[in-house]
Write a protein that holds these residues in place. Structure first.
Motif, PDB file in Angstrom:
ATOM      1  N   SER A  77       0.995  -1.443   0.086  1.00 57.95           N
ATOM      2  CA  SER A  77       0.397  -0.021  -0.377  1.00 57.95           C
ATOM      3  C   SER A  77       0.760   0.634  -0.183  1.00 57.95           C
ATOM      4  N   SER A  78       1.781   0.781   0.411  1.00 62.98           N
ATOM      5  CA  SER A  78       3.049   2.450   0.591  1.00 62.98           C
ATOM      6  C   SER A  78       3.508   3.110  -0.869  1.00 62.98           C
ATOM      7  N   VAL A  79       3.356   1.635  -1.553  1.00 59.31           N
ATOM      8  CA  VAL A  79       3.675   1.465  -2.801  1.00 59.31           C
ATOM      9  C   VAL A  79       3.178   2.192  -4.024  1.00 59.31           C
ATOM     10  N   THR A  80       1.159   1.727  -3.679  1.00 63.17           N
ATOM     11  CA  THR A  80       0.730   1.568  -4.987  1.00 63.17           C
ATOM     12  C   THR A  80       0.469   3.798  -4.816  1.00 63.17           C
ATOM     13  N   PRO A  81       0.894   4.733  -4.305  1.00 60.97           N
ATOM     14  CA  PRO A  81       0.192   6.017  -5.124  1.00 60.97           C
ATOM     15  C   PRO A  81       1.033   6.299  -5.975  1.00 60.97           C
ATOM     16  N   LEU A  82       2.486   5.759  -5.906  1.00 59.86           N
ATOM     17  CA  LEU A  82       3.616   6.102  -7.089  1.00 59.86           C
ATOM     18  C   LEU A  82       3.242   5.141  -8.064  1.00 59.86           C
ATOM     19  N   MET A  83       2.807   4.069  -8.071  1.00 61.41           N
ATOM     20  CA  MET A  83       2.261   2.930  -8.527  1.00 61.41           C
ATOM     21  C   MET A  83       1.350   3.139  -9.743  1.00 61.41           C
ATOM     22  N   GLU A  84       0.167   3.723  -9.086  1.00 59.55           N
ATOM     23  CA  GLU A  84      -0.862   4.580  -9.499  1.00 59.55           C
ATOM     24  C   GLU A  84      -0.002   5.972 -10.885  1.00 59.55           C
ATOM     25  N   VAL A  85       0.176   6.467 -10.118  1.00 61.67           N
ATOM     26  CA  VAL A  85       1.022   7.321 -10.653  1.00 61.67           C
ATOM     27  C   VAL A  85       1.964   7.168 -12.794  1.00 61.67           C
ATOM     28  N   PHE A  86       2.587   6.291 -11.985  1.00 62.88           N
ATOM     29  CA  PHE A  86       3.321   5.772 -12.969  1.00 62.88           C
ATOM     30  C   PHE A  86       2.399   5.254 -13.884  1.00 62.88           C
ATOM     31  N   GLY A  87       1.721   4.854 -13.853  1.00 60.77           N
ATOM     32  CA  GLY A  87       0.396   3.759 -14.651  1.00 60.77           C
ATOM     33  C   GLY A  87      -0.286   4.948 -15.260  1.00 60.77           C
ATOM     34  N   GLU A  88      -0.803   6.085 -14.706  1.00 59.51           N
ATOM     35  CA  GLU A  88      -1.566   7.280 -15.278  1.00 59.51           C
ATOM     36  C   GLU A  88      -0.656   7.415 -16.688  1.00 59.51           C
ATOM     37  N   THR A  89       1.081   7.656 -15.809  1.00 56.87           N
ATOM     38  CA  THR A  89       1.346   8.272 -16.621  1.00 56.87           C
ATOM     39  C   THR A  89       2.190   8.076 -17.764  1.00 56.87           C
ATOM     40  N   TYR A  90       2.715   6.695 -18.330  1.00 54.35           N
ATOM     41  CA  TYR A  90       2.551   5.733 -18.731  1.00 54.35           C
ATOM     42  C   TYR A  90       1.160   5.479 -19.981  1.00 54.35           C
ATOM     43  N   ALA A  91       0.264   5.335 -19.193  1.00 56.98           N
ATOM     44  CA  ALA A  91      -0.702   5.092 -19.798  1.00 56.98           C
ATOM     45  C   ALA A  91      -1.292   6.077 -21.480  1.00 56.98           C
ATOM     46  N   LYS A  92      -0.659   7.223 -20.945  1.00 55.76           N
ATOM     47  CA  LYS A  92      -1.414   8.139 -22.063  1.00 55.76           C
ATOM     48  C   LYS A  92      -0.056   7.959 -23.355  1.00 55.76           C
ATOM     49  N   THR A  93       0.288   7.692 -22.972  1.00 56.97           N
ATOM     50  CA  THR A  93       2.240   7.166 -24.701  1.00 56.97           C
ATOM     51  C   THR A  93       2.275   5.650 -24.765  1.00 56.97           C
ATOM     52  N   HIS A  94       1.097   4.801 -24.426  1.00 58.98           N
ATOM     53  CA  HIS A  94       0.967   3.547 -24.553  1.00 58.98           C
ATOM     54  C   HIS A  94      -0.183   2.359 -24.520  1.00 58.98           C
ATOM     55  N   ASP A  95      -0.468   1.686 -25.076  1.00 57.55           N
ATOM     56  CA  ASP A  95      -1.573   1.277 -25.686  1.00 57.55           C
ATOM     57  C   ASP A  95      -1.917   0.322 -24.571  1.00 57.55           C
ATOM     58  N   VAL A  96      -1.746   0.530 -22.902  1.00 52.40           N
ATOM     59  CA  VAL A  96      -1.884  -0.221 -21.552  1.00 52.40           C
ATOM     60  C   VAL A  96      -2.919   0.025 -20.800  1.00 52.40           C
ATOM     61  N   VAL A  97      -3.315  -0.939 -20.314  1.00 49.25           N
ATOM     62  CA  VAL A  97      -4.374  -0.672 -19.329  1.00 49.25           C
ATOM     63  C   VAL A  97      -3.894  -1.389 -18.380  1.00 49.25           C
ATOM     64  N   VAL A  98      -3.038  -0.418 -17.341  1.00 50.28           N
ATOM     65  CA  VAL A  98      -2.847  -0.645 -15.337  1.00 50.28           C
ATOM     66  C   VAL A  98      -4.043  -0.999 -14.490  1.00 50.28           C
ATOM     67  N   GLU A  99      -3.379  -2.084 -14.052  1.00 50.51           N
ATOM     68  CA  GLU A  99      -4.404  -2.243 -12.677  1.00 50.51           C
ATOM     69  C   GLU A  99      -4.201  -2.004 -11.104  1.00 50.51           C
ATOM     70  N   VAL A 100      -3.528  -1.623 -10.960  1.00 51.08           N
ATOM     71  CA  VAL A 100      -2.307  -1.599  -9.047  1.00 51.08           C
ATOM     72  C   VAL A 100      -3.562  -1.882  -8.155  1.00 51.08           C
ATOM     73  N   GLN A 101      -3.712  -2.176  -7.070  1.00 49.72           N
ATOM     74  CA  GLN A 101      -4.532  -2.972  -6.181  1.00 49.72           C
ATOM     75  C   GLN A 101      -2.821  -3.524  -4.889  1.00 49.72           C
ATOM     76  N   GLY A 102      -3.504  -2.816  -3.909  1.00 58.27           N
ATOM     77  CA  GLY A 102      -2.898  -2.870  -2.787  1.00 58.27           C
ATOM     78  C   GLY A 102      -2.617  -3.163  -1.712  1.00 58.27           C
ATOM     79  N   PRO A 103      -3.216  -4.790  -0.935  1.00 56.87           N
ATOM     80  CA  PRO A 103      -3.237  -5.233  -0.001  1.00 56.87           C
ATOM     81  C   PRO A 103      -1.929  -5.329   0.959  1.00 56.87           C
ATOM     82  N   GLY A 104      -0.798  -4.833   0.287  1.00 59.40           N
ATOM     83  CA  GLY A 104       0.226  -5.189   1.258  1.00 59.40           C
ATOM     84  C   GLY A 104       1.410  -6.024   0.622  1.00 59.40           C
ATOM     85  N   SER A 105       2.667  -6.123   1.179  1.00 63.76           N
ATOM     86  CA  SER A 105       3.395  -6.834   0.375  1.00 63.76           C
ATOM     87  C   SER A 105       3.868  -7.871   0.109  1.00 63.76           C
TER      88      SER A 105
END
Length: 272
Positions: free
Chosen positions: A32-60
């Motif tokens: 759950s600590s990495v999740t906020p960064l990963m969500e921003v990564f996913g949002e940024t990357y999806a703008k220029t790539h044909d992908v959908v990033v699904e992020v879940q944060g249940p714990g390490s």
């Protein structure tokens, strides 16, 4: 926990082709600590790539298990892997580093603690704030659940492990209140004048006060200088052969200068 889906969506009712329908889905599960960064990564990357990033944060721990059993492309961990979690086909990639801040209520006069004092508080050996220069009030200890990477890293750094029948177990007091995430723990500390907790440095805001440890304030600069020692890695974990080509390309992008700039913008320590 419902996944946050990041990708391109066309206007409702449009007859245009929806690119998300054909996009490759990349699943990322874990800390759950990495999740906020990963969500921003996913949002940024999806703008220029044909992908959908699904992020879940249940714990390490859940993220590492997901990497092992192949239920997700990528796992996220905010602690080093235990020896029992390592394997020849499990790869670990550091995408950022983060400090762990020891936090108290804003009204608490205590400003600095030693690692030994923090350890004694969490073991239940120090139970009153007057023992560490504060008011004559009982200390209310808040911790994370046992699946939390933040807790695992905190226990390692603060020597909060003990041996029972040859097994290493947590030495954190059974009386400690348990929170399921950074946000919940921060709220617990912010609402109780006599509480103490620990959260990701990037989660610290005006609602709580971060303490200095051994005379060093928690900051990106202090961590980079090696002065503030309460820190841990943010890892992406995956199993050889499991991630799609698109997922591996996404992971490679996380290591680029553009992605690492986002790491710094999020209050974390970049790998560059």
């Amino acid at each position: 926990m419902k996944a946050k889906v990041i990708g391109a969506i066309t206007l409702a009712g449009s007859m245009m082709f929806n690119p998300a329908m054909a996009a490759e889905t990349i699943s990322v599960v874990g800390s759950s600590s990495v999740t906020p960064l990963m969500e921003v990564f996913g949002e940024t990357y999806a703008k220029t790539h044909d992908v959908v990033v699904e992020v879940q944060g249940p714990g390490s721990s859940a993220g590492i298990r997901a990497a092992h059993d192949g239920s997700s492309d990528l796992g996220m961990s905010s602690r080093d892997l235990k020896s029992s979690e390592k394997a020849s086909d499990i790869q670990e990639v550091v995408i950022a580093r983060d400090g762990i801040a020891v936090v108290v209520h804003n009204s608490n006069p205590v400003k600095d603690l030693s690692k030994e004092q923090v350890s004694q508080i969490y073991k239940g050996e120090i139970t009153n704030w007057k023992q560490v220069g504060g008011e004559d009030k009982p200390i209310v200890v808040a911790t994370r659940d046992t699946a939390s990477g933040t807790r695992g890293a905190f226990e390692d750094i603060m020597s909060l492990k003990r041996k029972v029948n040859g097994k290493s177990v947590s030495a954190i007091s059974q009386r400690a209140q348990v929170a399921s995430g950074n946000g919940q723990l921060k709220t617990m500390v912010a609402s109780n004048p006599f509480s103490i907790g620990y959260i990701s440095l990037s989660s610290v805001d005006d609602s709580v006060k971060a303490l200095s440890i051994e005379g060093h304030e928690p900051s990106v600069e202090a961590i980079k200088a090696g002065d503030y020692g309460v820190q841990r890695p943010f890892l992406v974990v995956y199993k050889d052969g499991r991630p799609s080509k698109e997922a591996l390309e996404f992971l490679n992008w996380m290591k680029t200068a553009d992605a690492q700039k986002i790491v710094s913008e999020q209050g974390l320590i970049s790998t560059h």
